[in-house]
Design an enzyme around this catalytic site. Structure first.
Site, PDB file in Angstrom:
ATOM      1  N   HIS A 263       0.641  -1.299  -0.316  1.00 33.77           N
ATOM      2  CA  HIS A 263       0.191  -0.245   0.474  1.00 33.77           C
ATOM      3  C   HIS A 263       1.148   1.109   0.342  1.00 33.77           C
ATOM      4  CE1 HIS A 263      -2.494  -2.859   2.684  1.00 33.77           C
ATOM      5  NE2 HIS A 263      -3.638  -2.090   1.164  1.00 33.77           N
TER       6      HIS A 263
ATOM      7  N   LYS B   6     -15.327  -8.262   5.479  1.00 32.64           N
ATOM      8  CA  LYS B   6     -14.402  -9.129   6.397  1.00 32.64           C
ATOM      9  C   LYS B   6     -14.643  -7.904   7.567  1.00 32.64           C
ATOM     10  CE  LYS B   6     -11.158  -7.392   2.374  1.00 32.64           C
ATOM     11  NZ  LYS B   6     -10.151  -7.140   1.893  1.00 32.64           N
TER      12      LYS B   6
ATOM     13  N   ARG C   4      -2.261  -5.557  -7.870  1.00 34.17           N
ATOM     14  CA  ARG C   4      -1.673  -6.373  -7.865  1.00 34.17           C
ATOM     15  C   ARG C   4      -1.741  -7.613  -8.773  1.00 34.17           C
ATOM     16  NH1 ARG C   4      -3.774  -8.313  -2.245  1.00 34.17           N
ATOM     17  NH2 ARG C   4      -5.564  -8.416  -3.617  1.00 34.17           N
TER      18      ARG C   4
ATOM     19  N   SER D  44      -2.930  -8.058   3.650  1.00 36.72           N
ATOM     20  CA  SER D  44      -2.894  -7.974   4.698  1.00 36.72           C
ATOM     21  C   SER D  44      -3.357  -9.428   5.138  1.00 36.72           C
ATOM     22  CB  SER D  44      -4.070  -6.694   5.855  1.00 36.72           C
ATOM     23  OG  SER D  44      -4.530  -5.556   4.373  1.00 36.72           O
TER      24      SER D  44
END
Ligand code: COA
Length: 169
Positions: free
Chosen positions: A17, A41, A90, A128
């Site tokens: 990030h 989440k 990504r 993460s």
């Protein structure tokens, strides 16, 4: 002033990030990192902890602002009068979701455009969740997150999921 929003759940912020933020800073005068909750989440860190950690990382960078917002990204952008969203890509697998998100946001706020930056190759595998999992097994995460995040993860594991004060030093 040329401004952009970099939204995400940042649970926690990683070096991937951070790489995107620095590159966005070379394109925009001001970059607001907007911490959101993704309803699908269950974050490890509270919204305040996530904001505090990001503030620690960018405390000396006056181009970067950090805020928490709990509504829709399109509404947040409207409220800030900022019409450019930055997202990192990504891998090809990110594309479908990002494509959908950018179209929904544009439907909600027609002035909104999303700019995609390709994540640096060395962070293309990073997320993460990967960092949280490695840390929970005491694997080394030194090259993946800043020191403040590493310490926050360690202390989170020590005190379970209770809220904690973030210290930068
Ligand atoms: N380096 C490392 N990791 C990266 C990365 C990079 N450059 N780019 C993305 N990731 C990872 C994140 O760490 C995260 O990992 P995780 O799944 O293990 O947590 C994952 O990619 C995607 O996370 P993020 O970019 O934070 O997206 P998100 O799906 O959690 O949330 C929001 C994206 C916040 C933009 C979106 O949920 C949102 O807009 N929420 C507000 C509500 C709204 O307006 N919704 C749209 C209409 S339905």
């Amino acid at each position: 002033m040329n401004k952009a929003i970099y939204p995400g759940s940042f649970d926690p912020i990683t070096n991937g990030h951070i790489d995107i933020v620095y590159r966005a800073c070379s394109l925009f005068d001001e970059v607001t990192i907007a911490v959101f909750d993704n309803p699908s989440k269950s974050p490890l860190f509270t919204s305040k902890e996530r904001v505090d950690l990001i503030q620690c990382v960018f405390e000396e960078n006056r181009q970067v602002k950090v805020e928490y917002f709990s509504g829709l990204l399109a509404q947040y952008a409207e409220s800030k009068s900022i019409f450019t969203i930055i997202r990192g890509l990504r891998a090809v697998s990110d594309f479908d979701y990002e494509f959908q998100l950018s179209i929904i946001n544009r439907k909600l706020n027609h002035n909104l455009d999303t700019i995609f930056l390709m994540t640096d190759q060395k962070f293309s595998y990073l997320s993460s969740s990967v960092v949280k999992q490695l840390s929970s097994f005491d694997a080394t995460i030194d090259s993946l997150v800043p020191e403040a995040v590493k310490r926050a993860l360690q202390s989170k594991q020590n005190i379970s999921n209770d809220s904690q004060e973030i210290s930068c030093g």
